[in-house]
Design a protein around this motif. Structure first.
Motif, mmCIF file in Angstrom:
data_model
loop_
_atom_site.group_PDB
_atom_site.id
_atom_site.type_symbol
_atom_site.label_atom_id
_atom_site.label_comp_id
_atom_site.label_asym_id
_atom_site.label_seq_id
_atom_site.Cartn_x
_atom_site.Cartn_y
_atom_site.Cartn_z
ATOM 1 N N GLY A 1 82.364 37.281 1.346
ATOM 2 C CA GLY A 1 83.623 37.771 1.879
ATOM 3 C C GLY A 1 83.864 37.293 3.298
ATOM 4 O O GLY A 1 82.927 37.126 4.075
ATOM 5 N N ARG A 2 85.126 37.059 3.630
ATOM 6 C CA ARG A 2 85.521 36.672 4.982
ATOM 7 C C ARG A 2 86.672 37.551 5.429
ATOM 8 O O ARG A 2 87.654 37.724 4.689
ATOM 9 N N GLN B 1 90.629 36.955 4.744
ATOM 10 C CA GLN B 1 90.838 36.006 3.651
ATOM 11 C C GLN B 1 91.034 36.759 2.339
ATOM 12 O O GLN B 1 90.357 37.763 2.082
ATOM 13 N N GLU C 1 88.879 30.879 0.675
ATOM 14 C CA GLU C 1 88.673 30.492 2.072
ATOM 15 C C GLU C 1 89.712 29.515 2.592
ATOM 16 O O GLU C 1 89.999 29.489 3.794
ATOM 17 N N SER D 1 84.570 31.008 -2.444
ATOM 18 C CA SER D 1 83.186 31.299 -2.076
ATOM 19 C C SER D 1 82.783 32.679 -2.563
ATOM 20 O O SER D 1 83.620 33.511 -2.920
ATOM 21 N N ARG D 2 81.480 32.922 -2.556
ATOM 22 C CA ARG D 2 80.946 34.228 -2.977
ATOM 23 C C ARG D 2 80.877 35.216 -1.825
ATOM 24 O O ARG D 2 80.691 36.405 -2.044
ATOM 25 N N THR E 1 86.103 34.813 -2.833
ATOM 26 C CA THR E 1 86.915 34.780 -1.619
ATOM 27 C C THR E 1 87.649 33.452 -1.554
ATOM 28 O O THR E 1 87.055 32.391 -1.783
ATOM 29 N N ASP F 1 93.459 40.637 -3.570
ATOM 30 C CA ASP F 1 93.320 41.593 -2.460
ATOM 31 C C ASP F 1 93.567 40.836 -1.172
ATOM 32 O O ASP F 1 92.777 39.961 -0.799
ATOM 33 N N THR G 1 90.847 37.944 -1.539
ATOM 34 C CA THR G 1 89.819 37.983 -2.574
ATOM 35 C C THR G 1 90.499 37.912 -3.932
ATOM 36 O O THR G 1 91.462 38.650 -4.193
ATOM 37 N N THR H 1 84.755 37.343 -9.319
ATOM 38 C CA THR H 1 85.367 37.563 -8.009
ATOM 39 C C THR H 1 85.004 36.437 -7.052
ATOM 40 O O THR H 1 83.889 35.910 -7.101
#
Length: 264
Positions: free
Chosen positions: A193-194, A197, A7, A190-191, A5, A262, A199, A3
């Protein structure tokens, strides 16, 4: 299951010189007027921009755009560069020159022919001292590049830059390794979450077991840039623009990559 994110996205394709114009084409069928014929990556000094081959220019243009979209410093990101063929126009030049006049080989042309040329230009231009990887996996280069970036995140990197690109092949090589135009796609993953943004979730399978997912090779971007060898990267961008939640990409012989998205 891996998984990440998403960005930031960078994009450059013939007639669609950025991610906004790519989205406008996918969603509304609109194209910018008088788009540039070739990217001009500002990461490089003017003389380097002139000497860099098209594949390097498009890779760096997309990479820098993705970093800006993610608000990440280019020098801070480990990078994965993936290309089906690299710069085959220079390979054609070198083969022809070696056959006709071996002593006339250009050292500049030679150093631009290696598969990690774009990664090298990037690390120099960005002043990056973090790892940069250059890979190729034939028609599965995008999927395997994405897998490599996701694995690096899983192994402990906070964020990774993925850059996928290909250019035009010429001469006899074009008959066996066809590719047209310039295409560059870059993702900052990235690892952490934002909010707001997407996933991405990646799974590998020995067969595709969900045939209800939307078509993966017939969207507007895929049709417009179908001649480029990095076309396999485009279905995922279309899925992001259209807010699809799942797609499948061929990732190798008897291997499929299931990508969940997502959007929240």
């Amino acid at each position: 299951m891996l998984t990440a994110t998403l960005e930031g996205i960078g994009f450059w394709g013939n007639g669609l010189p950025d991610w906004d114009s790519a989205c406008a084409w996918v969603l509304e069928g609109l194209r910018p007027e008088n788009p540039p014929a070739r990217p001009s990556p500002q990461l490089l000094a003017a003389n380097e921009r002139r000497r860099a081959p098209g594949t390097v220019a498009v890779a760096l243009e997309a990479a820098l755009a993705a970093c800006k979209a993610a608000d990440r410093a280019p020098a801070s990101l480990p990078a994965v560069f993936t290309s089906t063929y690299g710069e085959l126009s220079i390979t054609d030049y070198m083969c022809a020159t070696l056959a006709e006049d071996p002593r006339a080989i250009s050292p500049t042309k030679f150093h631009n022919s290696v598969h990690n040329a774009a990664a090298g230009y990037w690390t120099i231009g960005a002043g990056a001292h973090v790892p940069a990887t250059a890979i190729s996996a034939g028609p599965h280069s995008f999927a395997q590049g994405l897998l490599e970036a996701m694995v690096q995140l899983h192994a402990g990197e906070d964020a990774v830059l993925l850059v996928a690109y290909d250019g035009t092949t010429v001469g006899p090589l074009a008959q066996v390794s066809p590719s047209e135009g310039l295409l560059g796609v870059a993702l900052v993953l990235s690892r952490v979450g934002r909010a707001g943004q997407p996933t991405l979730t990646v799974n590998l399978h020995s067969e595709r077991n969900d045939l209800t997912a939307p078509p993966n090779a017939h969207g507007p971007l895929s049709q417009r840039l179908a001649g480029n060898a990095m076309q396999p990267a485009l279905p995922m961008l279309e899925a992001i623009a259209l807010q699809y939640r799942r797609l499948w990409l061929p990732a190798g012989p008897d291997q499929w990559m299931e990508i969940g998205i997502d959007h929240e």
